[in-house]
Scaffold this active site. Structure first.
Site, PDB file in Angstrom:
ATOM      1  N   CYS A   1       0.856  -1.188   0.000  1.00  0.00           N
ATOM      2  CA  CYS A   1       0.000   0.000   0.000  1.00  0.00           C
ATOM      3  C   CYS A   1       0.894   1.240   0.000  1.00  0.00           C
ATOM      4  CB  CYS A   1      -0.889  -0.045   1.248  1.00  0.00           C
ATOM      5  SG  CYS A   1      -1.845   1.449   1.575  1.00  0.00           S
ATOM      6  N   HIS A   2       0.359   2.357  -0.487  1.00  0.00           N
ATOM      7  CA  HIS A   2       1.129   3.613  -0.512  1.00  0.00           C
ATOM      8  C   HIS A   2       1.629   4.003   0.877  1.00  0.00           C
ATOM      9  CE1 HIS A   2       0.993   5.133  -4.613  1.00  0.00           C
ATOM     10  NE2 HIS A   2      -0.213   4.609  -4.727  1.00  0.00           N
ATOM     11  N   THR A   3       0.863   3.646   1.913  1.00  0.00           N
ATOM     12  CA  THR A   3       1.276   4.001   3.276  1.00  0.00           C
ATOM     13  C   THR A   3       2.595   3.331   3.645  1.00  0.00           C
ATOM     14  OG1 THR A   3      -1.052   4.216   3.868  1.00  0.00           O
ATOM     15  CG2 THR A   3       0.518   4.074   5.680  1.00  0.00           C
TER      16      THR A   3
ATOM     17  N   HIS B   1       0.826  -4.038   5.932  1.00  0.00           N
ATOM     18  CA  HIS B   1      -0.421  -3.992   6.722  1.00  0.00           C
ATOM     19  C   HIS B   1      -1.650  -4.456   5.939  1.00  0.00           C
ATOM     20  CE1 HIS B   1      -0.320  -0.124   4.643  1.00  0.00           C
ATOM     21  NE2 HIS B   1      -1.630  -0.078   4.777  1.00  0.00           N
ATOM     22  N   GLU B   2      -1.485  -4.793   4.660  1.00  0.00           N
ATOM     23  CA  GLU B   2      -2.591  -5.357   3.875  1.00  0.00           C
ATOM     24  C   GLU B   2      -2.271  -6.830   3.668  1.00  0.00           C
ATOM     25  OE1 GLU B   2      -4.671  -2.187   0.784  1.00  0.00           O
ATOM     26  OE2 GLU B   2      -3.448  -3.762  -0.013  1.00  0.00           O
TER      27      GLU B   2
ATOM     28  N   CYS C   1     -11.349  -2.452  20.114  1.00  0.00           N
ATOM     29  CA  CYS C   1     -11.205  -3.122  21.419  1.00  0.00           C
ATOM     30  C   CYS C   1     -12.555  -3.575  21.964  1.00  0.00           C
ATOM     31  CB  CYS C   1     -10.516  -2.205  22.424  1.00  0.00           C
ATOM     32  SG  CYS C   1     -11.558  -0.828  23.016  1.00  0.00           S
TER      33      CYS C   1
ATOM     34  N   CYS D   1     -14.059   0.665  24.586  1.00  0.00           N
ATOM     35  CA  CYS D   1     -13.977   2.119  24.751  1.00  0.00           C
ATOM     36  C   CYS D   1     -15.254   2.805  24.238  1.00  0.00           C
ATOM     37  CB  CYS D   1     -12.752   2.669  24.019  1.00  0.00           C
ATOM     38  SG  CYS D   1     -12.886   2.630  22.204  1.00  0.00           S
TER      39      CYS D   1
ATOM     40  N   CYS E   1     -15.751   2.458  20.435  1.00  0.00           N
ATOM     41  CA  CYS E   1     -16.192   1.134  19.985  1.00  0.00           C
ATOM     42  C   CYS E   1     -17.653   0.882  20.342  1.00  0.00           C
ATOM     43  CB  CYS E   1     -15.311   0.041  20.579  1.00  0.00           C
ATOM     44  SG  CYS E   1     -13.669  -0.060  19.806  1.00  0.00           S
TER      45      CYS E   1
ATOM     46  N   CYS F   1     -11.282   3.624  17.538  1.00  0.00           N
ATOM     47  CA  CYS F   1     -10.980   2.951  18.805  1.00  0.00           C
ATOM     48  C   CYS F   1      -9.914   3.706  19.592  1.00  0.00           C
ATOM     49  CB  CYS F   1     -10.514   1.524  18.541  1.00  0.00           C
ATOM     50  SG  CYS F   1     -10.024   0.633  20.038  1.00  0.00           S
TER      51      CYS F   1
ATOM     52  N   ARG G   1      -6.495   2.719  17.737  1.00  0.00           N
ATOM     53  CA  ARG G   1      -6.502   3.508  16.503  1.00  0.00           C
ATOM     54  C   ARG G   1      -5.091   3.649  15.964  1.00  0.00           C
ATOM     55  NH1 ARG G   1      -8.583   9.518  17.856  1.00  0.00           N
ATOM     56  NH2 ARG G   1     -10.161   8.319  18.958  1.00  0.00           N
TER      57      ARG G   1
ATOM     58  N   CYS H   1      -7.388  -2.865   3.796  1.00  0.00           N
ATOM     59  CA  CYS H   1      -6.970  -1.454   3.897  1.00  0.00           C
ATOM     60  C   CYS H   1      -7.639  -0.591   2.828  1.00  0.00           C
ATOM     61  CB  CYS H   1      -5.451  -1.329   3.823  1.00  0.00           C
ATOM     62  SG  CYS H   1      -4.862   0.385   3.912  1.00  0.00           S
TER      63      CYS H   1
ATOM     64  N   ARG I   1      -2.775  -2.954  -7.164  1.00  0.00           N
ATOM     65  CA  ARG I   1      -2.288  -3.754  -6.048  1.00  0.00           C
ATOM     66  C   ARG I   1      -1.456  -4.917  -6.568  1.00  0.00           C
ATOM     67  NH1 ARG I   1      -2.871  -0.088  -3.333  1.00  0.00           N
ATOM     68  NH2 ARG I   1      -3.889   0.137  -1.289  1.00  0.00           N
TER      69      ARG I   1
END
Length: 380
Positions: free
Chosen positions: A48-50, A70-71, A100, A103, A106, A114, A118, A178, A373
């Protein structure tokens, strides 16, 4: 996999030793999961770009050495103390933000931010004890977004895992965790276009095309793509985009062009670039009385959104969204079901494939602006 429960697992991981340098496949030790943690065998991941943004270390405190990613999709190998809803063998998608379920956010039907889990781009350790679960020769290797999926095994908080249908193909489902959900949810959950409405999508990358897919699913009659790359229109048509507007082709602000094209403005717009000018244009191009603009892209920290307050008084609405307003554990399994039921076409987002040993090829493709992707197969 049960023989590894409670043991340190040594496996391959793509380690970023310093900013902007090619990742190196290393043998890393992955510690067992601690309280409220899960160890997952990653089977497929995508870029991903992130990942690229933080690998380049642009505009933030660099944290290295680090394992990005993360994907992804994988299978639970073992669970730590207190984990009751997941068991070894479950199919899961790691998610860069969490739920979670305790909280105020959530418990709210209106928020997915969250308080505990988060997104935190600076944290490179686990919440339970402030330590990493990755190491090489005893030296810590830092986590990324609580997921670190560029490793054959990873450890994540249970709240950052979506348990999915075991029949879902993991090499396709991984991209849902994502970008696709971010764009799709921005349209379906926040903009909420009605059937027959007009929608403008600013930015036709993966997130923008997912937003367009949401407009197509909603039954929009016109989906106007706004992008500086005219060659993207052919691909965009697969996602329901009916026409393309290139701001460079006009001598007036693009919002004025769109207002003229649509007899007063579009019903909905979704901004997916993070460019502040595009954000303002996305708001100012919606119709008075009922128009809704949704901001998805992340701007530079010093950007300022400037518009005439009269636009608000004339009953235009401006909204922001994070991860498409999806709660990871609750909602992402339902997005996977949309794919399984053929309501959502994920396959057209996947334009390239590579092996884990060639992971740097995926970075080269993204840096060259090629494709949407790239799926990385972890066992090769």
């Amino acid at each position: 996999m049960s023989s590894t429960v409670g043991q340190v697992i040594r496996c391959r991981a793509a380690v970023a030793w310093e900013a902007g340098k090619p990742l190196v496949i290393e043998q890393v030790d992955v510690a067992p999961p601690q309280k409220m943690e899960v160890r997952v065998k990653i089977l497929f991941t995508s870029l991903c770009h992130t990942d690229v943004y933080f690998w380049e270390a642009k505009g933030q405190t660099p944290v290295f050495p680090r394992i990005f990613g993360h994907e992804a999709a994988g299978i639970v190998e073992s669970v730590g103390e207190g984990v009751t809803e997941l068991k070894p063998g479950d199919h899961v998608l790691p998610v860069f933000t969490g739920e979670c379920r305790e909280c105020a956010h959530c418990k709210s039907e209106e928020s997915n931010l969250c308080q505990l889990l988060r997104i935190n781009t600076d944290r490179g350790v686990m919440l339970h004890d402030g330590k990493t679960r990755f190491s090489i020769n005893g030296k810590p290797i830092y986590h990324f977004l609580g997921t670190s999926t560029f490793s054959e095994y990873t450890v994540t908080h249970v709240g950052c895992l979506a348990k999915i249908n075991p029949k879902a193909p993991l090499d396709k489902a991984c991209v849902i965790s994502c970008g696709i959900s971010t764009g799709l949810g921005a349209t379906l959950n926040v903009a909420k276009p009605k059937k027959g409405s007009t929608v403008a999508i600013f930015g036709l990358g993966a997130v923008g095309l997912a937003a367009a897919e949401g407009a197509r699913i909603s039954g929009a009659s016109r989906i106007i793509g706004v992008d500086l790359h005219p060659d993207r229109i052919e691909l965009a048509k697969k996602f329901g985009v009916t026409e393309l507007v290139n701001p460079k082709d006009h001598d007036k602000p693009v919002q004025e062009v769109i207002v003229e094209m649509t007899n007063g403005g579009v019903d909905r717009s979704v901004e997916c670039t993070g460019n502040i000018t595009a954000m303002i244009s996305a708001f100012e191009c919606v119709h008075d009385g009922w128009g809704v603009a949704v901001l998805v892209g992340v701007p530079n920290k010093d950007d300022v959104f400037k518009t005439n307050p009269v636009h608000f008084l004339n009953e235009r609405t401006l909204k922001g969204t994070f991860f498409g307003n999806y709660k990871p554990r609750t909602d992402i399994p339902l997005v996977v079901e949309k794919y399984m039921n053929k309501e959502l076409d994920v396959d057209k987002f996947i334009t390239h494939h590579t092996t884990f040993s060639q992971i740097n090829d995926a970075f080269d493709l993204m840096l060259a602006g090629q494709g949407l992707r790239c799926i990385i197969r972890m066992d090769a």
